[in-house]
Design a protein around this motif. Structure first.
Motif, PDB file in Angstrom:
ATOM      1  N   GLU A   1       1.257  -1.383   0.054  1.00 12.75           N
ATOM      2  CA  GLU A   1      -0.224  -0.108   0.108  1.00 12.75           C
ATOM      3  C   GLU A   1       0.901   1.345   0.178  1.00 12.75           C
ATOM      4  O   GLU A   1       0.166   2.749  -0.868  1.00 12.75           O
ATOM      5  CB  GLU A   1      -0.847   0.111   1.341  1.00 12.75           C
ATOM      6  N   ALA A   2       1.793   1.467   0.942  1.00  9.95           N
ATOM      7  CA  ALA A   2       2.233   1.892   0.624  1.00  9.95           C
ATOM      8  C   ALA A   2       3.938   2.361  -0.028  1.00  9.95           C
ATOM      9  O   ALA A   2       5.035   1.571   0.393  1.00  9.95           O
ATOM     10  CB  ALA A   2       3.427   2.916   2.142  1.00  9.95           C
ATOM     11  N   SER A   3       3.833   1.848  -1.626  1.00  9.91           N
ATOM     12  CA  SER A   3       4.801   1.921  -2.448  1.00  9.91           C
ATOM     13  C   SER A   3       5.105   3.588  -3.199  1.00  9.91           C
ATOM     14  O   SER A   3       5.887   2.705  -4.559  1.00  9.91           O
ATOM     15  CB  SER A   3       4.011   1.071  -3.568  1.00  9.91           C
ATOM     16  N   LYS A   4       5.100   4.719  -2.691  1.00  9.38           N
ATOM     17  CA  LYS A   4       5.610   5.879  -3.333  1.00  9.38           C
ATOM     18  C   LYS A   4       7.034   5.524  -3.568  1.00  9.38           C
ATOM     19  O   LYS A   4       7.774   5.816  -4.939  1.00  9.38           O
ATOM     20  CB  LYS A   4       5.070   7.127  -2.239  1.00  9.38           C
ATOM     21  N   TRP A   5       7.793   5.222  -2.471  1.00  6.55           N
ATOM     22  CA  TRP A   5       9.621   4.940  -2.546  1.00  6.55           C
ATOM     23  C   TRP A   5      10.021   4.030  -3.676  1.00  6.55           C
ATOM     24  O   TRP A   5      10.770   4.881  -4.039  1.00  6.55           O
ATOM     25  CB  TRP A   5      10.258   4.636  -0.628  1.00  6.55           C
ATOM     26  N   LEU A   6       9.020   2.948  -3.590  1.00  5.30           N
ATOM     27  CA  LEU A   6       9.261   2.748  -4.833  1.00  5.30           C
ATOM     28  C   LEU A   6       8.830   3.272  -5.981  1.00  5.30           C
ATOM     29  O   LEU A   6      10.529   2.752  -7.148  1.00  5.30           O
ATOM     30  CB  LEU A   6       8.497   1.139  -5.179  1.00  5.30           C
ATOM     31  N   LYS A   7       8.084   3.167  -6.452  1.00 11.30           N
ATOM     32  CA  LYS A   7       7.875   4.209  -7.628  1.00 11.30           C
ATOM     33  C   LYS A   7       8.920   5.839  -7.983  1.00 11.30           C
ATOM     34  O   LYS A   7       9.756   5.566  -8.702  1.00 11.30           O
ATOM     35  CB  LYS A   7       6.774   4.649  -7.902  1.00 11.30           C
ATOM     36  N   ALA A   8       9.155   6.197  -6.754  1.00 10.29           N
ATOM     37  CA  ALA A   8      10.341   7.355  -7.167  1.00 10.29           C
ATOM     38  C   ALA A   8      11.584   6.863  -7.245  1.00 10.29           C
ATOM     39  O   ALA A   8      13.337   7.548  -7.112  1.00 10.29           O
ATOM     40  CB  ALA A   8      10.314   7.546  -5.661  1.00 10.29           C
ATOM     41  N   THR A   9      12.076   5.219  -6.952  1.00  6.68           N
ATOM     42  CA  THR A   9      13.456   4.911  -7.186  1.00  6.68           C
ATOM     43  C   THR A   9      13.955   5.053  -8.703  1.00  6.68           C
ATOM     44  O   THR A   9      15.817   4.341  -8.307  1.00  6.68           O
ATOM     45  CB  THR A   9      13.954   3.728  -6.706  1.00  6.68           C
ATOM     46  N   GLY A  10      12.889   4.544  -9.556  1.00  5.61           N
ATOM     47  CA  GLY A  10      13.391   4.838 -11.176  1.00  5.61           C
ATOM     48  C   GLY A  10      12.262   4.296 -11.827  1.00  5.61           C
ATOM     49  O   GLY A  10      11.419   3.313 -10.947  1.00  5.61           O
ATOM     50  N   GLY A  11      12.339   4.268 -12.503  1.00  8.61           N
ATOM     51  CA  GLY A  11      12.152   2.814 -13.737  1.00  8.61           C
ATOM     52  C   GLY A  11      10.656   4.625 -14.746  1.00  8.61           C
ATOM     53  O   GLY A  11      10.868   4.761 -13.283  1.00  8.61           O
ATOM     54  N   SER A  12       9.717   3.485 -15.342  1.00  7.24           N
ATOM     55  CA  SER A  12       8.860   4.522 -15.772  1.00  7.24           C
ATOM     56  C   SER A  12       7.841   4.510 -15.471  1.00  7.24           C
ATOM     57  O   SER A  12       6.897   3.334 -15.742  1.00  7.24           O
ATOM     58  CB  SER A  12       8.635   4.045 -17.351  1.00  7.24           C
ATOM     59  N   PHE A  13       7.548   4.579 -13.676  1.00  7.53           N
ATOM     60  CA  PHE A  13       6.139   4.066 -13.059  1.00  7.53           C
ATOM     61  C   PHE A  13       5.482   5.085 -13.252  1.00  7.53           C
ATOM     62  O   PHE A  13       5.685   5.838 -12.776  1.00  7.53           O
ATOM     63  CB  PHE A  13       6.681   3.381 -11.358  1.00  7.53           C
ATOM     64  N   ARG A  14       4.408   4.718 -13.021  1.00  4.35           N
ATOM     65  CA  ARG A  14       3.041   5.607 -12.654  1.00  4.35           C
ATOM     66  C   ARG A  14       2.480   5.551 -11.585  1.00  4.35           C
ATOM     67  O   ARG A  14       2.309   4.631 -11.028  1.00  4.35           O
ATOM     68  CB  ARG A  14       1.354   5.292 -13.340  1.00  4.35           C
ATOM     69  N   THR A  15       2.011   6.794 -10.783  1.00  8.86           N
ATOM     70  CA  THR A  15       1.833   7.189  -9.701  1.00  8.86           C
ATOM     71  C   THR A  15       0.463   5.784  -9.123  1.00  8.86           C
ATOM     72  O   THR A  15       0.220   5.393  -8.548  1.00  8.86           O
ATOM     73  CB  THR A  15       1.048   8.510  -8.903  1.00  8.86           C
TER      74      THR A  15
END
Length: 117
Positions: free
Chosen positions: A67-81
């Protein structure tokens, strides 16, 4: 009626061998939490575009929704919020693998990241 091609049989054997090997690695990961088996499954059985259900089948267990995955999305890659992160692991070395899904489909997955030396 088509004639049997001996090449077809050897191809069938290769597929059967790979399936048996996947089953062996899946069992070792599930029972021993073996990191090499997890790497093998990630490298040889997963690819972008797979559904989460198919990924869970290949890895032998359900992923844990993060649920708290904001840190993963900020570490790189082409991810959407709006992408969803799921965790598998930890293996017996303490490593967990996080995979990202968009509309329940695996995205931005690169099997070569799990090269076995």
């Amino acid at each position: 009626m088509p004639e049997w091609d001996s090449g077809m049989m050897s191809g069938t054997r290769r597929v059967e061998k790979k399936v048996r090997r996947a089953d062996q690695h899946r069992t070792r990961f599930l029972t021993e939490r073996d990191p090499e088996s997890l790497n093998w499954l990630l490298k040889h059985r997963l690819q972008s575009g797979m559904t989460r259900a198919n990924v869970e089948k290949e890895l032998g267990e359900e992923g844990e929704y993060q649920e708290a995955s904001k840190w993963l999305k900020a570490t790189g890659g082409s991810f959407r919020t709006t992408d969803d992160a799921y965790k598998w692991g930890p293996d017996k070395g303490g490593r967990s693998v996080y995979l990202m899904f968009r509309d329940d489909v695996l995205v931005n997955f690169h099997p070569e990241d799990f090269e076995l030396d």
